[in-house]
Design a protein around this motif. Structure first.
Motif, PDB file in Angstrom:
ATOM      1  N   CYS A 186       0.929  -1.414   0.049  1.00 37.70           N
ATOM      2  CA  CYS A 186       0.006  -0.130   0.109  1.00 37.70           C
ATOM      3  C   CYS A 186       0.902   1.245  -0.050  1.00 37.70           C
ATOM      4  O   CYS A 186       1.981   1.168   0.202  1.00 37.70           O
ATOM      5  CB  CYS A 186      -1.175   0.086   0.958  1.00 37.70           C
ATOM      6  N   CYS A 194      -9.647   4.338  -7.893  1.00 38.41           N
ATOM      7  CA  CYS A 194      -9.173   4.364  -6.402  1.00 38.41           C
ATOM      8  C   CYS A 194      -9.168   5.664  -6.173  1.00 38.41           C
ATOM      9  O   CYS A 194     -10.051   6.081  -5.161  1.00 38.41           O
ATOM     10  CB  CYS A 194      -7.546   3.871  -6.347  1.00 38.41           C
ATOM     11  N   THR A 236      -6.490  -1.922   6.069  1.00 33.88           N
ATOM     12  CA  THR A 236      -5.823  -1.572   4.971  1.00 33.88           C
ATOM     13  C   THR A 236      -4.593  -1.100   5.115  1.00 33.88           C
ATOM     14  O   THR A 236      -3.614  -1.311   4.208  1.00 33.88           O
ATOM     15  CB  THR A 236      -6.653  -0.621   4.237  1.00 33.88           C
ATOM     16  N   GLY A 262      -4.539   4.732  -1.724  1.00 38.88           N
ATOM     17  CA  GLY A 262      -4.451   3.275  -1.536  1.00 38.88           C
ATOM     18  C   GLY A 262      -3.146   2.423  -2.060  1.00 38.88           C
ATOM     19  O   GLY A 262      -2.616   1.711  -1.361  1.00 38.88           O
ATOM     20  N   GLY A 282     -11.551   8.017   2.589  1.00 40.65           N
ATOM     21  CA  GLY A 282     -10.955   6.982   1.894  1.00 40.65           C
ATOM     22  C   GLY A 282     -11.694   6.594   0.507  1.00 40.65           C
ATOM     23  O   GLY A 282     -12.614   7.053   0.305  1.00 40.65           O
ATOM     24  N   ARG A 283     -11.584   5.115   0.258  1.00 33.11           N
ATOM     25  CA  ARG A 283     -12.418   4.585  -0.840  1.00 33.11           C
ATOM     26  C   ARG A 283     -13.855   4.718  -0.599  1.00 33.11           C
ATOM     27  O   ARG A 283     -14.551   4.535  -1.775  1.00 33.11           O
ATOM     28  CB  ARG A 283     -11.838   3.284  -1.295  1.00 33.11           C
TER      29      ARG A 283
END
Length: 695
Positions: free
Chosen positions: A18, A141, A182, A331, A293-294
């Motif tokens: 990552c 992403c 993550t 990410g 984030g995502r």
């Protein structure tokens, strides 16, 4: 290179996964004996997650690609020499370009490629191929946050401050980010903070939160508008900051007034009092951060949603202050650098716009061509993949560092488009699902076998160092691009194969751009300097910019922009036929499409198959039991998964990880509708039903 204890080679490098890019030390003289240890690098401080600890297993995966493969007339992939493979690719590319024009050939890159590879790939596409058809998997992403960040701040860098600044945080809002799974080493920097977590699931991160907001999937935008409403009405905004450092607040405030807490509760399912408590926590303490984030971005309104959280941060007076801020948690390993140097459809190196005449002139000058020789912007990722093989679309695709057969939404449809091509070429180090479909497969180096640079989520440029020599018939991506370019008639010198030489050119191409690397060199990085871009070439060595915006934002008037974020009507699907919300995401042992981690025994044994996480009451209504097989079906397709019961799930929501392939691919049911500004697909919410499957 570090000292070599006991005669064994040793290098300090970074994890291959990552964007945290944890520091690691590799030791060993051959692939089977490589050992990894964490270093005291600031982001991981002597820690690694399970993926980092097991990364050396990638080096000895049993199905490693070790020679070029060319598909025979009978359909079988068979071994070939490098000259044979490259000659075949170049000949077919010439034919297709002659017959259909340069845009008949497309390129698809990846957010895991080094800066040097991403840079040379963009140059190769636009010069050697002359095509406008290039984009990359980072579009799936970070693209929504990138568009929103550019609009608000005038520049896009995931974290405009070092990760270590978070150690002083008192309150952190994590919206759509499950960092405990993550990016586990990041959690040590959040130990002293009260976490406010926005996530439809009670994730490992949410379990550590002081407050968990659990909205219906796809309702993050009204939730963010509601938080801003409360901050304004309860007089918790920073009016001096708004007056001195921003513009556009009044229009955004008027919009937020339509989203009072009780209305937001009716849409999101989050109690009004919980919303008020979240704002109280964010506004009451100093040292507050908003991180997205995502889960915020991977929607057809992902840009607006990211913008709404940026608006909240601006109203609270956070961005560009010494101990507070807003950031996007990038990410992929080189997700930041990968979107800066030219493999995006609309971009030139240095994060320059492809439509800017001055940018075109500068880069053309570095490349030794005329500005008019550079093609214009092409299709974004999903639109590009969807156009493959069509009359007006590309007839050939070259893939570097990506696995779109698994990672793209509506993946069964994308697989059909890939099969329709006249030529599919894949460069990879394992036979990914996309590689298995290819006409030509080119074996390339992996992380511990290559030199180069990566750029972490905090904009810090890092050195990747090689410990091992690659197998005899494996080449670097730079070698592949050079070999193809020369065969297509390009000058020999235009495509260097040494990473250091490519980086020197990248420095010149990025000079004066938003992401200016011109003051960074391998020598400075190897000496241990911490260099964050922008780092321009100056009379004396520039120290880099670890903290953006402390004095000014990157717009001409130095002010940040509030931007209106419109709530759109949801995609209309039959709720009677598809009564549940499905959301997708990552789990701790796996990464991206799983092409790497599914080959690491210690990781794959932990989560060996896809699953659907379901509330027990929902499972009962659907006739399901724990560990039974089920089909998750949307209007686009079905995936086969094993049921896992979880009483913390919303009863209207199920979760499926996206790391698996074949019938277990979550992207068989995800929606390809796109954010109109970023090109981001709608990954995070799909209308589905669950059905029992007998074994």
């Amino acid at each position: 290179m570090s000292e070599e204890p006991a005669g064994l080679p040793q290098v300090e490098t970074h994890c291959p996964y990552c964007a945290l890019q944890c520091g690691t030390r590799l030791t060993g003289g051959e692939a089977a004996a490589v050992e990894v240890a964490p270093t005291g690098f600031p982001v991981n401080r002597g820690k690694l997650c399970r993926k980092g600890w097991t990364a050396p297993q990638l080096l000895t995966t049993t199905d490693r690609l070790t020679r070029p493969l060319v598909r025979r007339p009978d359909g079988e992939l068979t071994g070939a020499s490098w000259p044979t493979a490259l000659d075949a690719v170049a000949a077919r590319l010439r034919e297709l370009r002659a017959e259909h024009g340069p845009d008949a050939v497309a390129v698809f890159g990846g957010g895991g490629l080094t800066n040097e590879k991403a840079y040379l790939l963009g140059k190769f596409a636009r010069l050697a191929l002359g095509t406008s058809q290039i984009d990359y998997n980072g579009r799936f992403c970070m693209s929504s946050a990138a568009v929103a960040g550019n609009a608000a701040f005038g520049i896009d860098r995931g974290l405009p401050f070092p990760v270590t600044d978070l150690r002083q945080a008192r309150t952190v809002l994590l919206a759509g980010a499950n960092v405990a799974e993550t990016m586990p080493p990041l959690m040590q920097h959040l130990e002293s903070a009260d976490l406010v977590v926005v996530d439809p699931r009670r994730t490992a991160t949410a379990q550590r939160a002081a407050l968990h907001l659990q909205p219906v999937p796809g309702t993050d935008l009204p939730l963010a508008l509601g938080l801003l409403h409360i901050a304004i009405v309860d007089a918790r905004i920073d009016r001096d900051y708004i007056r001195l450092r921003t513009q556009g607040f009044e229009a955004v405030a008027r919009q937020a007034m339509a989203w009072w807490p009780e209305r937001v509760e009716s849409v999101t399912g989050v109690p009004a009092e919980t919303l008020r408590e979240a704002v109280r926590l964010l506004a009451a303490a100093p040292n507050t951060y908003v991180l997205t984030g995502r889960g915020v971005e991977q929607h057809r309104q992902g840009t607006d949603t990211a913008a709404a959280f940026i608006n909240l941060a601006l109203a609270l007076g956070l961005p560009g202050t010494p101990h507070s801020g807003y950031g996007c948690l990038t990410g992929q390993g080189n997700g930041q650098g990968g979107r800066e140097h030219g493999q995006k459809a609309d971009q030139l190196p240095g994060y320059r716009s492809l439509t800017d005449p001055a940018a075109r002139a500068h880069v053309a000058g570095v490349w030794g061509v005329r500005p008019q020789d550079l093609p214009g912007p092409g299709r974004t990722a999903y639109t590009l993949l969807d156009a493959l093989g069509r009359d007006d679309g590309p007839r050939a695709l070259l893939v570097f560092g990506s696995n779109p057969a698994v990672s793209a939404p509506h993946s069964s449809h994308i697989a059909q488009r890939l099969r329709s091509l006249d030529l599919l070429v894949v460069a990879d180090f394992v036979p990914s699902e996309t590689a298995r479909m290819a006409d030509v497969v080119l074996p390339v180096t992996q992380w511990a076998e290559e030199e180069g640079t990566m750029t972490s989520l905090e904009g810090r440029v890092l050195r990747r160092r090689a410990l091992l020599k690659p197998p005899a018939q494996v080449r670097s991506d730079l070698d592949v691009l050079h070999g193809l370019a020369v065969r297509l008639g390009e000058p020999f010198h235009r495509y260097p194969t040494e990473p250091r030489e490519v980086f020197e050119e990248l420095r010149r191409a990025s000079q004066g751009g938003p992401a200016d690397y011109s003051g960074i060199s391998y020598e400075r990085l190897d000496s241990g300097e911490a260099l964050h871009w922008p780092c321009p070439e100056t009379g004396t060595p520039h120290p880099g910019t670890p903290r953006l915006f402390l004095e000014r934002f990157a717009h001409p008037d130095h002010r940040a922009r509030f931007t209106e974020a419109q709530q759109h009507e949801p995609v209309r699907e039959s709720r009677s036929e598809y009564p549940l919300h499905a959301t997708t995401g990552r789990v701790l042992p796996h990464y991206q499409s799983g092409a790497q981690t599914r080959r690491v025994a210690d990781l794959n044994d932990t989560v060996p198959e896809a699953f659907v996480q379901v509330h027990p009451d929902t499972a009962k209504r659907c006739g399901l039991a724990d560990r039974c097989l089920a089909r998750v079906t949307s209007a686009r397709g079905s995936t086969t998964v094993r049921v896992t019961l979880d009483p913390t799930m919303r009863t209207d929501t199920v979760f499926v990880p996206f790391h698996f392939a074949g019938d277990a691919s979550a992207n068989l049911f995800t929606h390809p509708t796109l954010d109109p500004r970023s090109g981001m697909p709608e990954f995070k919410t799909s209308a589905v039903r669950l059905e029992f499957l007998p074994e």
